[in-house]
Design a protein around this motif. Structure first.
Motif, PDB file in Angstrom:
ATOM      1  N   GLN A 104       0.827  -1.210   0.000  1.00 26.31           N
ATOM      2  CA  GLN A 104       0.000   0.000   0.000  1.00 26.31           C
ATOM      3  C   GLN A 104       0.861   1.259   0.000  1.00 26.31           C
ATOM      4  N   GLN A 107       2.176   1.734  -3.465  1.00 21.85           N
ATOM      5  CA  GLN A 107       1.073   2.173  -4.325  1.00 21.85           C
ATOM      6  C   GLN A 107       0.782   3.662  -4.104  1.00 21.85           C
ATOM      7  N   ASN A 108       0.733   4.084  -2.846  1.00 25.43           N
ATOM      8  CA  ASN A 108       0.456   5.497  -2.542  1.00 25.43           C
ATOM      9  C   ASN A 108       1.551   6.406  -3.080  1.00 25.43           C
ATOM     10  N   HIS A 146      -1.889  -2.474  -7.953  1.00 30.80           N
ATOM     11  CA  HIS A 146      -1.785  -3.416  -6.834  1.00 30.80           C
ATOM     12  C   HIS A 146      -1.291  -4.780  -7.313  1.00 30.80           C
TER      13      HIS A 146
END
Length: 203
Positions: A104, A107-108, A146
């Motif tokens: 995550q 991804q951010n 993702h």
């Protein structure tokens, strides 16, 4: 009157003949089913003997999940020591604890930098896309991101999965995914220019 009675008797005869044929057909079907049932009853029951697996002839493409051989998962908490050939076995390291958190975070980071990546690709190709193209690209990248990050995690070697490698791997995967996106952006913009005669805005 006699004519009506004659017609009626002819119809009744035909009806009875049809019913007779139908009964004969049903009797024939009943006999066939009875014979099949008797044949099935006379067959010996199926018995499966011991199955021996030759593991050297098996080919495993992928292995997922948990395999417990001779142990119930609830029994694992009661084991004080585990040994092979009377030698204690060190427990395997926790393979990347908190992997989803790291995924995550990557991804951010990428999504926050995506607009700059699009602009850099435009500058590199000396062109400018409409804002609608930017929105389309962002949505498409976000949809695939993702899965792409997890693909790189799945391809890590055993040594790379050690907890102390976490930050190095995080940076390595982030750079790989950004490189993939940059390549895809350049291809997309070039393809868009070709379709619009060199003008990505289609004017």
């Amino acid at each position: 009157m006699n004519q009506d009675l004659y017609s009626y008797s002819i119809q009744m005869q035909r009806y009875l003949e049809a019913q007779d044929k139908r009964i004969m057909k049903l009797e024939h079907e009943l006999k066939r089913l009875t014979d099949e049932l008797a044949e099935l009853k006379n067959k010996p029951p199926i018995h499966v003997d011991k199955i021996e697996y030759k593991f050297d002839q098996l080919k495993v493409e992928s292995l997922d999940g948990t395999l417990n051989i001779g142990l119930n998962p609830t029994d694992l908490n009661n084991i004080d020591e585990f040994a092979v050939n009377n030698q204690p076995v060190q427990p395997a390291p926790n393979l990347f604890p908190g992997r989803e958190i790291v995924v995550q975070e990557i991804q951010n980071d990428i999504l926050s930098d995506l607009e700059n990546m699009i602009t850099n690709a435009e500058n590199q190709l000396k062109t400018s896309l409409e804002p609608s193209y930017h929105d389309f690209i962002k949505q498409d990248v976000e949809r695939q991101l993702h899965q792409r990050i997890n693909m790189y995690f799945d391809n890590l070697s055993y040594a790379e999965r050690a907890p102390q490698q976490r930050e190095n791997i995080k940076e390595k995967i982030r750079e790989k995914v950004k490189s993939d996106i940059q390549t895809a952006l350049l291809q997309f913009i070039t393809h868009s220019q070709a379709e619009t005669g060199g003008n990505p805005n289609g004017v």
